[in-house]
Write a protein that holds these residues in place. Structure first.
Motif, PDB file in Angstrom:
ATOM      1  N   ARG A   1       2.941  -2.568   4.341  1.00  0.00           N
ATOM      2  CA  ARG A   1       2.431  -3.933   4.171  1.00  0.00           C
ATOM      3  C   ARG A   1       3.160  -4.629   3.024  1.00  0.00           C
TER       4      ARG A   1
ATOM      5  N   SER B   1      -0.910  -8.616   5.539  1.00  0.00           N
ATOM      6  CA  SER B   1      -0.808  -7.453   6.424  1.00  0.00           C
ATOM      7  C   SER B   1       0.554  -7.338   7.104  1.00  0.00           C
TER       8      SER B   1
ATOM      9  N   ASP C   1       4.176  -6.338   8.007  1.00  0.00           N
ATOM     10  CA  ASP C   1       4.983  -5.165   7.688  1.00  0.00           C
ATOM     11  C   ASP C   1       6.359  -5.586   7.200  1.00  0.00           C
TER      12      ASP C   1
END
Length: 133
Positions: A2, A38, A40
Motif C-alpha cells: 500500500r 489503499s 498498491d
C-alpha cells in the motif's frame, strides 16, 4: 504494498496515519494520478509527494519488507526532486524569519538598532544636502 505503508517504510512520514492523512488530502500522486491510501505501489512507479511546501519526486526501485533505516532508503527509492524546490524552501524560511506582522508587540533590540541606524542614515543624508545647497 500500500502507498501509505510504503511512504512510512521509506521514512517520508513519521507514522502511517500521517501518511494516510496526506494521501486523503490529495498531496500524493502515483504515475500522475491522485492516489488513495489503499493503492498498491510497484517498482518503477513515479510518486509525487507534497510535503512542507516541496513537491518531492521519487521513483520506486524496490519494495521494502518493513520500515527501513535512514541509510537504507536509497536502496528502495530514487529521489528525483529538483534542487530548485529546496532552494525555494530555504528562501521561504529566510523570508519568515525577517517578517514580523504588525501588532506583534514591541520591537526587539535588533529592530530598535536597525531603526536607529536607518534614522541616522537619513539625518546624515539631509545634512549633506543642506551643505551642498
Amino acid at each position: 504494498m500500500r502507498i501509505d505503508k510504503f511512504l512510512w517504510c521509506v521514512r517520508y512520514f513519521k507514522t502511517r496515519s500521517l501518511a494516510a492523512e496526506a494521501i486523503k488530502k490529495g498531496h500524493v500522486s502515483v504515475n500522475s494520478q491522485t492516489a488513495k491510501a489503499s493503492r498498491d505501489v510497484f517498482p518503477s512507479d513515479k510518486i509525487v509527494l507534497r510535503k512542507d511546501q516541496i513537491n518531492y519526486e521519487m521513483v520506486v526501485l524496490d519494495l521494502p519488507p518493513n520500515r527501513v533505516g535512514a541509510k537504507l532508503v536509497d536502496m528502495y527509492i530514487k529521489d528525483t526532486t529538483p534542487q530548485e524546490a529546496f532552494d525555494h524552501l530555504e528562501l521561504l524560511k529566510l523570508a519568515k524569519q525577517h517578517y514580523r506582522a504588525k501588532g506583534q508587540g514591541r520591537p526587539t533590540k535588533k529592530d530598535r538598532r536597525d531603526i536607529e541606524d536607518y534614522v541616522e542614515d537619513i539625518d546624515t543624508d539631509d545634512e549633506t544636502t543642506e551643505k551642498q545647497a
